[in-house]
Design a protein around this motif. Structure first.
Motif, short mmCIF file in Angstrom:
data_model
loop_
_atom_site.label_atom_id
_atom_site.label_comp_id
_atom_site.label_asym_id
_atom_site.label_seq_id
_atom_site.Cartn_x
_atom_site.Cartn_y
_atom_site.Cartn_z
N GLU A 1 0.30 13.88 9.39
CA GLU A 1 -0.96 13.16 9.37
C GLU A 1 -1.20 12.50 8.03
OE1 GLU A 1 -4.46 15.60 9.63
OE2 GLU A 1 -3.77 16.99 8.08
N GLY A 2 -1.90 11.38 8.07
CA GLY A 2 -2.26 10.69 6.85
C GLY A 2 -3.39 11.42 6.15
N VAL A 3 -3.30 11.49 4.83
CA VAL A 3 -4.29 12.21 4.04
C VAL A 3 -5.09 11.25 3.16
CG1 VAL A 3 -4.59 13.93 2.22
CG2 VAL A 3 -2.85 14.27 4.00
N ALA A 4 -4.38 10.41 2.42
CA ALA A 4 -5.02 9.47 1.51
C ALA A 4 -4.11 8.27 1.35
CB ALA A 4 -5.28 10.12 0.15
N ALA A 5 -4.73 7.11 1.14
CA ALA A 5 -3.96 5.89 1.00
C ALA A 5 -4.67 4.93 0.05
CB ALA A 5 -3.73 5.22 2.35
N ILE A 6 -3.88 3.99 -0.49
CA ILE A 6 -4.45 3.04 -1.42
C ILE A 6 -3.68 1.73 -1.34
CG2 ILE A 6 -2.97 3.81 -3.32
CD1 ILE A 6 -5.40 3.34 -5.20
N THR A 7 -4.40 0.63 -1.46
CA THR A 7 -3.73 -0.66 -1.55
C THR A 7 -3.33 -0.89 -3.00
OG1 THR A 7 -5.86 -1.78 -1.84
CG2 THR A 7 -4.99 -1.63 0.40
N THR A 8 -2.11 -1.29 -3.23
CA THR A 8 -1.60 -1.34 -4.60
C THR A 8 -2.26 -2.45 -5.42
OG1 THR A 8 0.21 -2.73 -3.84
CG2 THR A 8 0.62 -0.38 -3.96
N GLY A 9 -2.67 -3.52 -4.77
CA GLY A 9 -3.27 -4.61 -5.51
C GLY A 9 -4.76 -4.44 -5.71
N GLY A 10 -5.50 -4.27 -4.62
CA GLY A 10 -6.95 -4.20 -4.71
C GLY A 10 -7.51 -2.83 -5.00
N ASP B 1 6.05 -2.30 2.54
CA ASP B 1 6.18 -3.62 1.92
C ASP B 1 5.64 -4.71 2.83
OD1 ASP B 1 9.80 -3.79 2.43
OD2 ASP B 1 8.13 -3.67 3.83
N THR B 2 4.81 -4.31 3.78
CA THR B 2 4.12 -5.28 4.61
C THR B 2 2.64 -5.24 4.26
OG1 THR B 2 3.60 -3.74 6.39
CG2 THR B 2 5.76 -4.82 6.45
N ALA B 3 1.94 -6.24 4.73
CA ALA B 3 0.51 -6.33 4.42
C ALA B 3 -0.36 -5.59 5.43
CB ALA B 3 0.09 -7.79 4.32
N TYR C 1 -4.26 0.04 10.44
CA TYR C 1 -2.84 0.32 10.28
C TYR C 1 -2.54 1.39 9.24
CZ TYR C 1 -2.50 -4.22 12.55
OH TYR C 1 -2.64 -5.27 13.42
N ILE C 2 -3.51 1.76 8.45
CA ILE C 2 -3.22 2.54 7.26
C ILE C 2 -2.59 3.89 7.58
CG2 ILE C 2 -5.43 3.72 7.00
CD1 ILE C 2 -3.42 1.94 4.21
N TRP C 3 -2.88 4.48 8.74
CA TRP C 3 -2.32 5.79 9.07
C TRP C 3 -1.13 5.72 10.03
CZ3 TRP C 3 -4.07 7.97 5.20
CH2 TRP C 3 -5.42 8.03 4.85
N LEU C 4 -0.66 4.53 10.33
CA LEU C 4 0.43 4.39 11.27
C LEU C 4 1.77 4.66 10.58
CD1 LEU C 4 -0.57 1.25 13.38
CD2 LEU C 4 -0.84 3.67 13.94
N ARG C 5 2.35 5.80 10.84
CA ARG C 5 3.57 6.20 10.16
C ARG C 5 4.72 5.21 10.32
NH1 ARG C 5 5.26 10.90 12.66
NH2 ARG C 5 3.57 10.81 14.16
N PRO C 6 4.95 4.63 11.51
CA PRO C 6 6.10 3.71 11.65
C PRO C 6 6.00 2.47 10.76
CG PRO C 6 5.36 4.44 13.79
CD PRO C 6 4.32 4.88 12.81
N THR C 7 4.81 2.18 10.25
CA THR C 7 4.67 0.99 9.40
C THR C 7 5.08 1.27 7.96
OG1 THR C 7 2.34 1.44 8.85
CG2 THR C 7 2.78 0.13 10.83
N CYS D 1 0.84 -1.19 0.00
CA CYS D 1 0.00 0.00 0.00
C CYS D 1 0.88 1.25 0.00
CB CYS D 1 -0.99 0.02 1.16
SG CYS D 1 -0.31 -0.40 2.75
N MET D 2 0.29 2.31 -0.46
CA MET D 2 0.98 3.59 -0.53
C MET D 2 0.06 4.67 0.00
SD MET D 2 2.89 3.27 -4.23
CE MET D 2 3.97 4.69 -3.90
N ALA D 3 0.66 5.77 0.42
CA ALA D 3 -0.14 6.81 1.04
C ALA D 3 0.49 8.18 0.86
CB ALA D 3 -0.30 6.52 2.54
N TRP D 4 -0.32 9.17 1.09
CA TRP D 4 0.16 10.54 1.18
C TRP D 4 -0.05 11.04 2.60
CZ3 TRP D 4 2.77 12.93 -2.62
CH2 TRP D 4 2.67 12.42 -3.92
N PHE D 5 0.98 11.60 3.16
CA PHE D 5 0.92 12.25 4.46
C PHE D 5 1.22 13.73 4.26
CE2 PHE D 5 0.81 8.84 7.68
CZ PHE D 5 0.97 7.74 6.85
#
Length: 128
Positions: free
Chosen positions: A46-55, A100-102, A108-114, A33-37
């Protein structure tokens, strides 16, 4: 390894639009997954938007829902942040991030350390 290179941004008037780009290179097949903070002066990132790369599942923080979208071009390994109806409170440094984790669910999507990989940041300014 994965590298993220951002482009776009700048200054735009209230109500205008901007598009940010994030080009990924390297072992991009590893990304889940990828995201914009974003980080405004004196505030936490802060997390703004995110997307799973596969689905292609997308997530948006409440303040940008209906205004921002996060399209991706898998063929070009590029992520975008389309920002419409810009407001002064959107002013911030914007960062692209990838993991690169699931751990891509809503918990988890907004957790920066991940997020292991980060772009260099690009400034967006919306003068009031």
């Amino acid at each position: 390894q994965v590298r993220l290179w951002q482009s776009g941004g700048g200054s735009e008037q209230v109500g205008g639009s901007l598009r940010l780009s994030c080009a990924a290179s390297g072992y991009t097949y590893m990304l889940h997954c990828m995201a914009w903070f974003r980080q405004a002066p004196g505030k936490a990132r802060e997390g703004v938007a995110a997307i799973t790369t596969g689905g292609g599942n997308t997530y948006y923080t409440d303040s940008v829902k209906g205004r921002f979208t996060i399209p991706q071009d898998n063929a070009e390994n590029t992520l975008y942040l389309q920002m419409n109806s810009l407001k002064p409170e959107d002013t911030a440094m914007y960062y692209c991030a990838a993991k690169d984790t699931a751990l891509c669910g809503s918990w988890y999507i907004w957790l920066r350390p991940t997020y292991k990989y980060w772009g260099q940041g690009t400034q967006v300014t919306v003068p009031s």
